[in-house]
Scaffold this active site. Structure first.
Site, PDB file in Angstrom:
ATOM      1  N   PRO A  93       0.665  -1.167  -0.122  1.00  0.00           N
ATOM      2  CA  PRO A  93      -0.183  -0.035  -0.036  1.00  0.00           C
ATOM      3  C   PRO A  93       0.658   1.247   0.037  1.00  0.00           C
ATOM      4  CG  PRO A  93      -0.763  -1.588   1.701  1.00  0.00           C
ATOM      5  CD  PRO A  93       0.329  -1.982   1.159  1.00  0.00           C
ATOM      6  N   GLY A 145      -6.066  -2.999 -12.649  1.00  0.00           N
ATOM      7  CA  GLY A 145      -6.832  -3.579 -11.444  1.00  0.00           C
ATOM      8  C   GLY A 145      -6.692  -5.318 -11.656  1.00  0.00           C
ATOM      9  N   LYS A 194       0.062   8.350 -13.416  1.00  0.00           N
ATOM     10  CA  LYS A 194      -0.840   7.647 -12.978  1.00  0.00           C
ATOM     11  C   LYS A 194      -1.868   8.457 -12.049  1.00  0.00           C
ATOM     12  CE  LYS A 194      -3.169   3.974 -12.005  1.00  0.00           C
ATOM     13  NZ  LYS A 194      -3.752   3.511 -10.562  1.00  0.00           N
ATOM     14  N   GLU A 201     -10.322   9.065 -14.185  1.00  0.00           N
ATOM     15  CA  GLU A 201     -11.076   7.850 -13.798  1.00  0.00           C
ATOM     16  C   GLU A 201     -12.430   8.214 -13.227  1.00  0.00           C
ATOM     17  OE1 GLU A 201      -8.858   4.166 -12.329  1.00  0.00           O
ATOM     18  OE2 GLU A 201      -9.779   4.838 -10.422  1.00  0.00           O
ATOM     19  N   ARG A 293     -18.084  12.229  -4.230  1.00  0.00           N
ATOM     20  CA  ARG A 293     -17.437  11.226  -3.172  1.00  0.00           C
ATOM     21  C   ARG A 293     -17.619  11.639  -1.781  1.00  0.00           C
ATOM     22  NH1 ARG A 293     -12.947   7.164  -5.037  1.00  0.00           N
ATOM     23  NH2 ARG A 293     -13.373   7.097  -7.367  1.00  0.00           N
TER      24      ARG A 293
HETATM   25  N1  LIG Z   1      -6.327  -2.695  -6.228  1.00  0.00           N
HETATM   26  C1  LIG Z   1      -6.343  -2.052  -7.375  1.00  0.00           C
HETATM   27  O1  LIG Z   1      -7.193  -2.087  -8.546  1.00  0.00           O
HETATM   28  C2  LIG Z   1      -5.039  -1.243  -7.757  1.00  0.00           C
HETATM   29  C3  LIG Z   1      -4.047  -0.856  -6.719  1.00  0.00           C
HETATM   30  N2  LIG Z   1      -3.099  -0.170  -7.255  1.00  0.00           N
HETATM   31  C4  LIG Z   1      -2.072   0.077  -6.101  1.00  0.00           C
HETATM   32  O2  LIG Z   1      -1.306  -1.028  -5.843  1.00  0.00           O
HETATM   33  C5  LIG Z   1      -0.623  -1.295  -4.247  1.00  0.00           C
HETATM   34  C6  LIG Z   1      -1.034  -2.474  -3.822  1.00  0.00           C
HETATM   35  O3  LIG Z   1      -2.434  -2.602  -3.760  1.00  0.00           O
HETATM   36  P1  LIG Z   1      -3.296  -3.883  -3.642  1.00  0.00           P
HETATM   37  O4  LIG Z   1      -2.700  -5.181  -4.088  1.00  0.00           O
HETATM   38  O5  LIG Z   1      -4.817  -3.745  -4.202  1.00  0.00           O
HETATM   39  O6  LIG Z   1      -3.174  -3.983  -2.061  1.00  0.00           O
HETATM   40  P2  LIG Z   1      -3.665  -5.268  -1.034  1.00  0.00           P
HETATM   41  O7  LIG Z   1      -4.095  -4.618   0.147  1.00  0.00           O
HETATM   42  O8  LIG Z   1      -4.505  -6.441  -1.843  1.00  0.00           O
HETATM   43  O9  LIG Z   1      -2.210  -5.774  -0.824  1.00  0.00           O
HETATM   44  C7  LIG Z   1      -1.154  -5.155  -0.230  1.00  0.00           C
HETATM   45  C8  LIG Z   1      -0.359  -6.354   0.341  1.00  0.00           C
HETATM   46  O10 LIG Z   1       0.944  -5.886   0.736  1.00  0.00           O
HETATM   47  C9  LIG Z   1       1.268  -6.363   1.995  1.00  0.00           C
HETATM   48  N3  LIG Z   1       1.955  -5.483   2.989  1.00  0.00           N
HETATM   49  C10 LIG Z   1       1.757  -4.330   3.381  1.00  0.00           C
HETATM   50  N4  LIG Z   1       2.711  -3.834   4.019  1.00  0.00           N
HETATM   51  C11 LIG Z   1       3.661  -4.532   3.733  1.00  0.00           C
HETATM   52  C12 LIG Z   1       5.112  -4.566   3.965  1.00  0.00           C
HETATM   53  N5  LIG Z   1       5.677  -3.771   4.902  1.00  0.00           N
HETATM   54  N6  LIG Z   1       5.900  -5.442   3.685  1.00  0.00           N
HETATM   55  C13 LIG Z   1       5.694  -6.617   2.899  1.00  0.00           C
HETATM   56  N7  LIG Z   1       4.175  -6.776   2.662  1.00  0.00           N
HETATM   57  C14 LIG Z   1       3.241  -5.597   2.983  1.00  0.00           C
HETATM   58  C15 LIG Z   1      -0.137  -6.709   2.648  1.00  0.00           C
HETATM   59  O11 LIG Z   1      -0.066  -7.879   3.552  1.00  0.00           O
HETATM   60  C16 LIG Z   1      -0.774  -7.176   1.244  1.00  0.00           C
HETATM   61  O12 LIG Z   1      -0.871  -8.558   1.091  1.00  0.00           O
HETATM   62  C17 LIG Z   1      -1.339   0.170  -3.772  1.00  0.00           C
HETATM   63  O13 LIG Z   1      -0.373   1.064  -3.773  1.00  0.00           O
HETATM   64  C18 LIG Z   1      -2.652   0.267  -4.757  1.00  0.00           C
HETATM   65  O14 LIG Z   1      -2.934   1.807  -4.650  1.00  0.00           O
HETATM   66  C19 LIG Z   1      -2.758   0.230  -8.335  1.00  0.00           C
HETATM   67  C20 LIG Z   1      -3.616   0.094  -9.080  1.00  0.00           C
HETATM   68  C21 LIG Z   1      -4.670  -0.685  -9.082  1.00  0.00           C
HETATM   69  O1  LIG Z   2      -5.772   3.049  -8.917  1.00  0.00           O
HETATM   70  C1  LIG Z   2      -6.450   2.450  -8.932  1.00  0.00           C
HETATM   71  C2  LIG Z   2      -7.456   2.122 -10.258  1.00  0.00           C
HETATM   72  O2  LIG Z   2      -6.623   3.065 -11.363  1.00  0.00           O
HETATM   73  C3  LIG Z   2      -7.122   2.122  -7.653  1.00  0.00           C
HETATM   74  O3  LIG Z   2      -8.152   1.256  -7.858  1.00  0.00           O
HETATM   75  C4  LIG Z   2      -7.337   3.100  -6.864  1.00  0.00           C
HETATM   76  O4  LIG Z   2      -7.540   2.379  -5.401  1.00  0.00           O
HETATM   77  C5  LIG Z   2      -8.248   3.828  -6.792  1.00  0.00           C
HETATM   78  O5  LIG Z   2      -7.960   5.111  -6.491  1.00  0.00           O
HETATM   79  P1  LIG Z   2      -8.769   5.814  -5.043  1.00  0.00           P
HETATM   80  O6  LIG Z   2      -8.643   4.709  -4.200  1.00  0.00           O
HETATM   81  O7  LIG Z   2      -7.804   6.766  -4.572  1.00  0.00           O
HETATM   82  O8  LIG Z   2     -10.066   6.085  -5.250  1.00  0.00           O
END
Ligand SMILES: NC(=O)C1=CN([C@@H]2O[C@H](COP(=O)(O)OP(=O)(O)OC[C@H]3O[C@@H](n4cnc5c(N)ncnc54)[C@H](O)[C@@H]3O)[C@@H](O)[C@H]2O)C=CC1
Ligand SMILES: O=C(CO)[C@H](O)[C@H](O)COP(=O)(O)O
Length: 323
Positions: A93, A145, A194, A201, A293
């Site tokens: 995160p 995503g 981004k 978005e 929002r």
């Molecule tokens: N979910 C989405 O659609 C999108 C997410 N992102 C970004 O990608 C990143 C990850 O997002 P998600 O995978 O959705 O989050 P998530 O919450 O599904 O996964 C995050 C993972 O990181 C792990 N984690 C947290 N702190 C940690 C640390 N210090 N060391 C090792 N592991 C750690 C957690 O245990 C968890 O498994 C975020 O920055 C998010 O904003 C970007 C684009 C799309």
């Molecule tokens: O980056 C994304 C999609 O492109 C993630 O879904 C993101 O969590 C959406 O942004 P926010 O949480 O700031 O509304």
């Protein structure tokens, strides 16, 4: 190539799977032992800490011949395979978790190493981190995503050109292909692009939301899934978000079932609006979508005051709580 992946949630796990599928090796770590074990089951080598991950990557690097070509020739390089650095992708995160991970990595990192932050970090944090670390730092905006598991992502990368080129096989694997990633420019530019992507978005979601609300409340009894499907087939406004509208009506129903009238998230949109104010660029649509929002999450004092003022100047009825 061998890649370390830290953060194995929704997005990090996709990075692991796609990199493995492309024939590369992965060393994986997550604070959650279950997430690390699941990645190991998929074929990654599990690490039990950030330091352990780095150590495993270093050992792998010492035993693997170098493939370095192209613009790395502009770097100081004694040609010895043992001096090849390690490559690490962070998918934790945004915010403290990125700094905490970098703090753990920092004692080990050298200027041969490359660290990619694929999360939604603020671009100014990425510039700060790039300046602070010995490694080459790539800030990588990731879009697509969970659907990226099959399709691959769109990747917007900022940072040193040599490091971007070095990681090209990994970007090819994680993105939709070679056309799904590009270097935007210097440090911070990947996450900057981004951030603006997310602002767009928000505005697109708001526009679809308003249109479908009018269709829902309007004078015809419409099947909104059918509308979305029709629009998705050739209409000017077809898009993936519109396909997701179609999916939402199909899965939740024409009235969206019990989906609450509240929208979470908002950090990346807030950054976009803050940057627009700083640059004096009007972004009324993105701002309006963000404000909607915030509005969705609370009772509005201003609206209550407006209601009371109508009584003040016109003796109009004031709707009261509980009535
Ligand atoms: N979910 C989405 O659609 C999108 C997410 N992102 C970004 O990608 C990143 C990850 O997002 P998600 O995978 O959705 O989050 P998530 O919450 O599904 O996964 C995050 C993972 O990181 C792990 N984690 C947290 N702190 C940690 C640390 N210090 N060391 C090792 N592991 C750690 C957690 O245990 C968890 O498994 C975020 O920055 C998010 O904003 C970007 C684009 C799309
Ligand atoms: O980056 C994304 C999609 O492109 C993630 O879904 C993101 O969590 C959406 O942004 P926010 O949480 O700031 O509304």
């Amino acid at each position: 190539m061998q890649l370390g992946v830290i953060g194995l949630g929704r997005m990090g796990r996709i990075v692991v799977d796609r990199v493995l599928d492309a024939g590369h090796d992965v060393v994986a770590f997550d604070l959650s032992a279950e997430a690390t074990a699941a990645a190991a089951e998929a074929g990654a080598e599990p690490a039990d800490s950030v330091a352990d991950l780095y150590e495993r990557l270093s050992e792998g690097e010492r035993s693997e011949p170098s493939n370095r070509t192209g613009s790395e020739a502009t770097r100081e390089d004694d040609g010895s395979d043992a001096d090849e650095g390690v490559r690490i992708w962070l998918m934790v995160p945004a915010g403290d978790a990125v700094d905490a991970t970098l703090d753990d990595l920092e004692p080990h990192l050298t200027d041969d190493d490359v660290v990619v932050d694929g999360g939604n970090s603020h671009f100014e944090d990425s510039v700060r981190r790039a300046e602070a670390t010995d490694a080459a730092y790539l800030d990588c905006g990731t879009s697509g995503g969970p659907a990226g598991a099959e399709l691959g992502f769109s990747l917007m990368v900022g940072g040193p050109a040599w490091a971007y080129e070095e990681l090209t096989p990994v970007f090819d694997a994680v993105a939709t292909g070679p056309a799904g990633h590009d270097r935007m420019g210097e440090a911070g530019s990947g996450h900057y692009v981004k951030m603006v992507h997310n602002g767009v978005e928000y505005a697109l979601m708001q526009a679809y939301g308003e249109g479908f609300e009018l269709l829902h409340e309007g004078r015809y009894d419409l099947d909104l899934e059918a509308v979305a499907r029709t629009w998705n087939n050739g209409a000017v406004i077809r898009s993936w978000l519109l396909e997701l509208c179609e999916e939402a009506f199909r899965e939740e129903g024409n009235d969206l079932g019990d989906v609450a009238d509240r929208v979470e998230g908002g950090s990346t949109g807030t950054w976009t609006v803050q940057e627009a104010l700083e640059q004096e660029v009007p972004v009324p649509l993105i701002y309006q979508a963000l404000a909607e929002r915030f509005d969705s999450r609370r009772e509005r004092f201003g609206r209550r005051l407006a209601s009371r003022l109508r009584y003040g100047f016109g003796r109009h009825d004031v709707p009261r709580n509980g009535e």
